[in-house]
Motif scaffolding. Sequence first.
Motif, mmCIF file in Angstrom:
data_model
loop_
_atom_site.group_PDB
_atom_site.id
_atom_site.type_symbol
_atom_site.label_atom_id
_atom_site.label_comp_id
_atom_site.label_asym_id
_atom_site.label_seq_id
_atom_site.Cartn_x
_atom_site.Cartn_y
_atom_site.Cartn_z
ATOM 1 N N GLU A 38 0.833 -1.219 0.000
ATOM 2 C CA GLU A 38 0.000 0.000 0.000
ATOM 3 C C GLU A 38 0.862 1.262 0.000
ATOM 4 O O GLU A 38 0.603 2.204 -0.749
ATOM 5 C CB GLU A 38 -0.886 0.022 1.253
ATOM 6 N N GLU A 41 2.482 1.880 -3.279
ATOM 7 C CA GLU A 41 1.525 2.423 -4.265
ATOM 8 C C GLU A 41 1.217 3.887 -3.961
ATOM 9 O O GLU A 41 1.227 4.729 -4.846
ATOM 10 C CB GLU A 41 0.230 1.607 -4.242
ATOM 11 N N THR A 42 0.972 4.189 -2.672
ATOM 12 C CA THR A 42 0.646 5.569 -2.290
ATOM 13 C C THR A 42 1.732 6.537 -2.733
ATOM 14 O O THR A 42 1.458 7.614 -3.249
ATOM 15 C CB THR A 42 0.479 5.672 -0.750
#
Length: 241
Positions: A38, A41-42
């Motif tokens: 995550e 990706e962020t």
Amino acid sequence: MIDKNSPLPIYYQIEEYIKERIQNKQFQPGDILPSEREMAETFNISRMTVRQAINNLVNENLLFRKKGKGTFVAEKKIAQPLQGLTSFTEDMKNRGMIPSNRLLFFDEEIVDPAITKELGIDPSAKVYLIRRVRLADGSPIALETSYIPIDLTPGLTADVIQTSFYHYVEDTLNHTIDYGTQVIGATLASTDEKEYLHVEKGEPLLQIQRKTHLKDGRVLELVRSSYRADRYTFITTMHRS
Ligand code: GLP
């Protein structure tokens, strides 16, 4: 927030990002961190970079990993100065934490002669044998076994020991506690410590043995404690003479 043109390495920026959130309490002790995927990706960065940042924070004990569960924010370490003979209750209160005890054992016992020798009493004399889990803000910090000569502390009860032993000795019995000697070492968590301190068996712990003397020279206590090494640390100031 993450500046790819900055001369600061990306992993370092991620570390700062997480640290900032811990400091301003957006991430609280016990909170799970977003997964590496995550975060990658962020911030549009590689998972390797995220992992490097997290590894560094795990090494600094700001984060910890649980197998198969993820990465979590660690509790703050309690830094205990080695000057001054203080009680557990005082140490925790001085930090704004609420001390409490879980009494596991309280009885009068005949103990190993090596212990009575240390206490300076007859080997046939019974001593108070006490076992307590010491907690701060409800979480276990130490498992403590105390040997106390009965003569010195008449009237000691399970109720008294649920609060502060030093407070009882000084304020009720009017004894003056003078000094203590302390030996600090390392040990590995046994099954007891696993159960009472909520650590894994074999996890490293700090082991402390304290012998405390009254002003009149008598030994007040011999205490063996194991402290969670992830929650407790010692600080000392040294002057070069
Ligand atoms: C620390 C020491 C013990 C001592 C205890 C007293 O934990 N290691 O040697 O007996 O403090 O604490 P309290 O007065 O809170 O019972």
